[in-house]
Design a protein around this motif. Structure first.
Motif, short mmCIF file in Angstrom:
data_model
loop_
_atom_site.label_atom_id
_atom_site.label_comp_id
_atom_site.label_asym_id
_atom_site.label_seq_id
_atom_site.Cartn_x
_atom_site.Cartn_y
_atom_site.Cartn_z
N ARG A 1 47.81 43.20 59.78
CA ARG A 1 49.20 44.17 59.35
C ARG A 1 48.66 45.35 58.70
N PHE A 2 47.60 45.39 57.96
CA PHE A 2 47.19 46.60 57.17
C PHE A 2 45.86 47.07 57.62
N LYS A 3 45.56 47.40 58.78
CA LYS A 3 44.44 47.73 59.59
C LYS A 3 43.77 48.67 58.89
N ASN A 4 44.46 49.58 58.33
CA ASN A 4 43.46 50.76 57.61
C ASN A 4 43.56 50.52 56.16
N SER A 5 43.58 49.30 55.59
CA SER A 5 43.70 49.16 54.16
C SER A 5 42.42 49.36 53.62
N SER A 6 42.65 49.70 52.18
CA SER A 6 41.31 49.70 51.32
C SER A 6 41.22 48.38 50.63
N VAL A 7 42.07 47.33 50.92
CA VAL A 7 41.81 46.00 50.15
C VAL A 7 40.92 45.29 50.76
N ASN A 8 40.09 44.58 49.98
CA ASN A 8 39.09 43.64 50.70
C ASN A 8 39.76 42.18 50.51
N TYR A 9 40.17 41.97 51.79
CA TYR A 9 40.77 40.63 51.99
C TYR A 9 39.85 39.53 52.22
N LEU A 10 39.73 38.56 51.47
CA LEU A 10 38.74 37.51 51.62
C LEU A 10 39.41 35.91 51.83
N VAL A 11 38.72 34.92 52.57
CA VAL A 11 39.06 33.76 52.50
C VAL A 11 38.39 33.13 51.44
N ALA A 12 38.88 32.74 50.55
CA ALA A 12 38.39 31.88 49.25
C ALA A 12 39.47 31.01 48.80
N ASP A 13 38.58 29.81 48.14
CA ASP A 13 39.19 28.94 47.25
C ASP A 13 39.05 29.30 45.87
N LEU A 14 40.08 29.43 44.99
CA LEU A 14 40.36 29.60 43.87
C LEU A 14 39.40 28.60 42.76
N LEU A 15 39.52 27.44 43.36
CA LEU A 15 38.82 26.40 42.52
C LEU A 15 37.28 26.35 43.13
N ASN A 16 36.86 27.15 43.82
CA ASN A 16 35.53 27.22 44.30
C ASN A 16 34.80 28.70 44.63
N LEU A 17 35.22 29.55 43.53
CA LEU A 17 34.76 31.13 43.64
C LEU A 17 33.27 31.20 43.24
N SER B 169 30.44 32.54 41.19
CA SER B 169 30.45 32.61 39.87
C SER B 169 30.10 33.92 39.33
N SER B 170 29.87 35.01 40.39
CA SER B 170 29.46 36.53 40.00
C SER B 170 31.09 37.13 39.73
N TRP B 171 32.05 36.49 39.95
CA TRP B 171 33.46 36.85 39.81
C TRP B 171 33.88 36.67 38.18
N ILE C 152 44.59 26.68 36.14
CA ILE C 152 44.67 27.53 35.25
C ILE C 152 43.24 27.99 34.68
N THR C 153 42.51 26.99 34.33
CA THR C 153 40.99 27.56 34.07
C THR C 153 40.49 28.61 34.92
N ALA C 154 40.49 28.21 36.42
CA ALA C 154 39.72 28.86 37.27
C ALA C 154 40.47 30.46 37.13
N ILE C 155 41.69 30.40 36.92
CA ILE C 155 42.06 32.01 36.85
C ILE C 155 41.98 32.75 35.49
N ALA C 156 41.96 31.77 34.42
CA ALA C 156 41.58 32.59 33.05
C ALA C 156 39.98 32.88 33.07
N THR C 157 39.15 32.36 33.78
CA THR C 157 37.89 32.75 33.62
C THR C 157 37.41 33.90 34.36
N LEU C 158 38.29 34.73 35.28
CA LEU C 158 37.93 35.77 36.23
C LEU C 158 38.12 37.21 35.46
N LEU C 159 39.01 37.11 34.30
CA LEU C 159 39.25 38.46 33.51
C LEU C 159 38.17 38.95 32.78
N LYS C 160 38.11 40.31 32.83
CA LYS C 160 37.19 40.82 31.82
C LYS C 160 37.93 40.96 30.53
N PRO C 161 37.31 40.81 29.19
CA PRO C 161 37.73 41.02 27.88
C PRO C 161 38.61 42.35 27.73
#
Ligand SMILES: C[S@@+](CC[C@H](N)C(=O)[O-])C[C@H]1O[C@@H](n2cnc3c(N)ncnc32)[C@H](O)[C@@H]1O
Length: 228
Positions: A106-122, A124-126, A151-160
């Motif tokens: 759909r977005f052939k020229n997009s700058s977004v990095n689209y990835l297949v990934a599981d929130l519950l198995n990301l 650790s560098s993220w 919720i824990t998986a989401i919470a641990t991804l953000l920078k302070p």
């Protein structure tokens, strides 16, 4: 989308989700929905083919140029694209390979990095690494049995100092709701405090197709890595 079609799709979602859940598989049915749709977004019950209006309004109030943004359970990509248009460096992932393939077509020229990934198995560098996280209707799409983990998986991804935006249905009690989707409770959201999150604002959202359902965009700031 016509009411009759929507009802059929809702029925299909219920049947698929519950069938998978019986096998302790909480996510396998999402790809079935996208792949069965074979490119017809009317066969994806949650697809709006436009950014969420609450995200659009929020973006009017901030400058996200050069911020690193992560979109969780990105679906067909509209929210990811608007974040990129506003200048963010966007990574967007979904567990359903067919949704990511669809975004890439759909977005052939997009700058977004689209990835297949599981929130519950990301990877650790993220952890603690994004300035902005956007999650729309993914928490509510996963059952209560794994809500704490989600919720824990989401919470641990953000920078302070970073911002988390959650778009979700809300329920008023801690009782088990019917689903999917399984509306989110205040008790579940309060887990975010353990990871240094403070609620900054809550904007109610009324969906014209479902006006009686309580929904909101909730904005959090992560002030520290753990409870302050
Ligand atoms: C209800 S849809 C919402 C899609 C999109 N965020 C939106 O609001 O239109 C939930 C999405 O979360 C994705 N998802 C569910 N569990 C996931 C997981 N564990 N990791 C990544 N994505 C997941 C599904 O494949 C689906 O695209």
């Amino acid at each position: 989308m016509q009411e009759e079609n929507l009802n059929k799709l809702r029925q299909k979602v219920q049947t698929l989700a519950l069938r998978h859940q019986k096998k302790d598989d909480y996510t396998g049915w999402f790809d079935v929905i996208y792949s069965d749709a074979v490119g017809n977004s009317e066969q994806v019950p949650w697809a709006k083919m436009q950014p969420h209006p609450c995200l659009e309004n929020w973006l009017e109030t901030v400058d996200i140029t050069n911020k690193t943004a992560l979109v969780i359970g990105c679906g067909l990509g509209d929210d990811s694209e608007i974040l990129a248009e506003k200048g963010a460096k966007v990574t967007a992932f979904d567990i359903a390979p067919s949704s990511i393939e669809w975004c890439q077509k759909r977005f052939k020229n997009s700058s977004v990095n689209y990835l297949v990934a599981d929130l519950l198995n990301l990877d650790s560098s993220w952890k603690n690494s994004f300035d902005l996280i956007f999650e729309s209707r993914t928490i509510q799409a996963l059952p209560l049995k794994i809500r704490k983990e989600v919720i824990t998986a989401i919470a641990t991804l953000l920078k302070p100092g970073g911002t988390l935006l959650i778009v979700t249905r809300l329920r008023e009690t801690e009782d088990d709701p019917d689903g999917p989707p399984w509306a989110v409770s205040e008790g579940e959201l309060s887990q975010l405090c353990n990871y240094g999150y403070q609620e900054i604002a809550r904007t109610p959202y009324i969906d014209a197709n479902n006006p009686s359902i309580q929904q909101a965009l909730i904005e959090y700031q992560r002030t520290s890595l753990t409870r302050g």
